[in-house]
Design a protein around this motif. Structure first.
Motif, PDB file in Angstrom:
ATOM      1  N   VAL A   1      23.445 -65.987 -50.838  1.00  0.00           N
ATOM      2  CA  VAL A   1      24.859 -65.923 -50.677  1.00  0.00           C
ATOM      3  C   VAL A   1      25.423 -67.345 -50.352  1.00  0.00           C
ATOM      4  CG1 VAL A   1      27.003 -64.748 -49.806  1.00  0.00           C
ATOM      5  CG2 VAL A   1      24.804 -63.417 -50.606  1.00  0.00           C
ATOM      6  N   VAL A   2      24.985 -67.575 -49.172  1.00  0.00           N
ATOM      7  CA  VAL A   2      25.140 -68.991 -48.685  1.00  0.00           C
ATOM      8  C   VAL A   2      25.339 -70.167 -49.548  1.00  0.00           C
ATOM      9  CG1 VAL A   2      24.686 -70.732 -46.665  1.00  0.00           C
ATOM     10  CG2 VAL A   2      24.614 -68.033 -46.051  1.00  0.00           C
ATOM     11  N   LEU A   3      24.186 -70.172 -50.461  1.00  0.00           N
ATOM     12  CA  LEU A   3      23.862 -71.297 -51.316  1.00  0.00           C
ATOM     13  C   LEU A   3      24.975 -71.022 -52.499  1.00  0.00           C
ATOM     14  CD1 LEU A   3      20.054 -71.481 -51.544  1.00  0.00           C
ATOM     15  CD2 LEU A   3      21.354 -73.052 -50.124  1.00  0.00           C
ATOM     16  N   THR A   4      25.229 -69.720 -52.785  1.00  0.00           N
ATOM     17  CA  THR A   4      26.239 -69.691 -53.699  1.00  0.00           C
ATOM     18  C   THR A   4      27.503 -70.137 -53.407  1.00  0.00           C
ATOM     19  OG1 THR A   4      25.163 -67.459 -54.836  1.00  0.00           O
ATOM     20  CG2 THR A   4      27.505 -67.946 -55.181  1.00  0.00           C
ATOM     21  N   GLY A   5      27.932 -70.072 -52.036  1.00  0.00           N
ATOM     22  CA  GLY A   5      29.123 -70.571 -51.669  1.00  0.00           C
ATOM     23  C   GLY A   5      29.078 -72.126 -51.560  1.00  0.00           C
ATOM     24  N   ALA A   6      27.964 -72.713 -51.441  1.00  0.00           N
ATOM     25  CA  ALA A   6      27.833 -73.965 -51.188  1.00  0.00           C
ATOM     26  C   ALA A   6      28.073 -74.689 -52.817  1.00  0.00           C
ATOM     27  CB  ALA A   6      26.502 -74.613 -50.812  1.00  0.00           C
ATOM     28  N   ALA A   7      27.494 -73.828 -53.702  1.00  0.00           N
ATOM     29  CA  ALA A   7      27.514 -74.159 -55.213  1.00  0.00           C
ATOM     30  C   ALA A   7      29.004 -73.979 -55.642  1.00  0.00           C
ATOM     31  CB  ALA A   7      26.641 -73.470 -56.012  1.00  0.00           C
ATOM     32  N   SER A   8      29.930 -73.323 -55.313  1.00  0.00           N
ATOM     33  CA  SER A   8      31.225 -72.878 -55.437  1.00  0.00           C
ATOM     34  C   SER A   8      32.065 -74.302 -55.129  1.00  0.00           C
ATOM     35  CB  SER A   8      31.857 -71.713 -54.953  1.00  0.00           C
ATOM     36  OG  SER A   8      31.878 -71.874 -53.453  1.00  0.00           O
ATOM     37  N   PHE A   9      31.650 -74.795 -53.918  1.00  0.00           N
ATOM     38  CA  PHE A   9      32.120 -75.953 -53.361  1.00  0.00           C
ATOM     39  C   PHE A   9      32.191 -76.825 -53.943  1.00  0.00           C
ATOM     40  CE2 PHE A   9      32.668 -79.747 -50.232  1.00  0.00           C
ATOM     41  CZ  PHE A   9      33.785 -79.647 -50.155  1.00  0.00           C
ATOM     42  N   ALA A  10      30.973 -77.192 -54.525  1.00  0.00           N
ATOM     43  CA  ALA A  10      30.458 -78.463 -55.365  1.00  0.00           C
ATOM     44  C   ALA A  10      31.091 -78.323 -56.682  1.00  0.00           C
ATOM     45  CB  ALA A  10      28.758 -78.460 -55.739  1.00  0.00           C
ATOM     46  N   MET A  11      31.557 -77.248 -57.258  1.00  0.00           N
ATOM     47  CA  MET A  11      32.005 -77.143 -58.367  1.00  0.00           C
ATOM     48  C   MET A  11      33.729 -77.392 -58.489  1.00  0.00           C
ATOM     49  SD  MET A  11      34.614 -74.534 -59.578  1.00  0.00           S
ATOM     50  CE  MET A  11      34.399 -73.236 -58.790  1.00  0.00           C
ATOM     51  N   VAL A  12      34.279 -77.015 -57.441  1.00  0.00           N
ATOM     52  CA  VAL A  12      35.725 -77.279 -56.736  1.00  0.00           C
ATOM     53  C   VAL A  12      35.850 -79.019 -56.665  1.00  0.00           C
ATOM     54  CG1 VAL A  12      37.526 -77.171 -55.005  1.00  0.00           C
ATOM     55  CG2 VAL A  12      36.189 -75.007 -55.831  1.00  0.00           C
TER      56      VAL A  12
END
Length: 201
Positions: free
Chosen positions: A60-71
């Protein structure tokens, strides 16, 4: 004889009292161990609440980090478009008759993502406590959906942004996991995998 009988009676009463005291101590210790296994810890100073996260929450934490990379990627696209079409800060949208429409589409794709990003992070973080695998999967789908949305929007044809609408469905699913966690905390529902959650009360 009477003194001897009284002495024995006192010894018997003391032995019984010691036995009951030991038994009570063992019961308390047993209950403490049971609560510890369930993640429940009570102190004399008062109740302490704490959620013990599972190992799967790391995804879940890694998914949040990936979302920040997308933004960040979408922000860089807007920055590149500003340089390309010579639009200075703090102007948000362009009114250039030739290139303004294309820039505005790129800008809007990023801004629309930012509008839903706080809700996404909240649902991901909370829903991930209850259903980490499902929340991470839905989070990944939302990220891909936003990229498809932005790519379609950046072509200058706003109708093509609809190709990324599946990301909105994933966001609704994430909201469902957060609501499910709320139900679980109220005792209305079990965890996604049928395992009791470790929550200090």
């Amino acid at each position: 004889m009477s003194n001897s009988a009284d002495s024995r009676s006192r010894e018997l009463l003391l032995a019984c009292a010691s036995f009951l005291s030991l038994r009570a101590h063992l019961i308390v210790a047993s209950r403490t161990r049971t609560k510890a296994r369930a993640g429940v810890f009570c102190r004399n100073t008062g109740a302490k609440k704490m959620v013990v996260l599972s190992k799967e929450y790391g995804v879940v934490v890694l998914t949040g980090a990936a979302s920040f990379a997308m933004v960040t990627y979408l922000a860089l696209k807007v920055s590149a478009a500003r340089k390309k079409y010579k639009l200075e800060y703090p102007v948000m949208y362009s009114d250039d008759p030739e290139t303004g429409h294309l820039f505005n589409c790129i800008q809007r794709a990023h801004q629309n993502t930012l509008e839903t990003y706080p809700a996404f992070l909240f649902f991901l973080a909370v829903g991930g406590i209850h259903c980490p695998r499902l929340a991470s999967t839905l989070g990944g789908i939302w990220i891909i959906g936003r990229l498809v949305y932005a790519h379609g929007y950046s072509t200058g044809d706003p109708s093509k942004r609809r190709y990324g609408d599946f990301g909105s469905i994933a966001l609704l699913g994430l909201m469902g996991t957060a609501v499910s966690f709320g139900f679980h905390q109220l005792g209305w529902q079990r965890s996604c995998y049928g395992r009791p959650m470790k929550v200090n009360l």
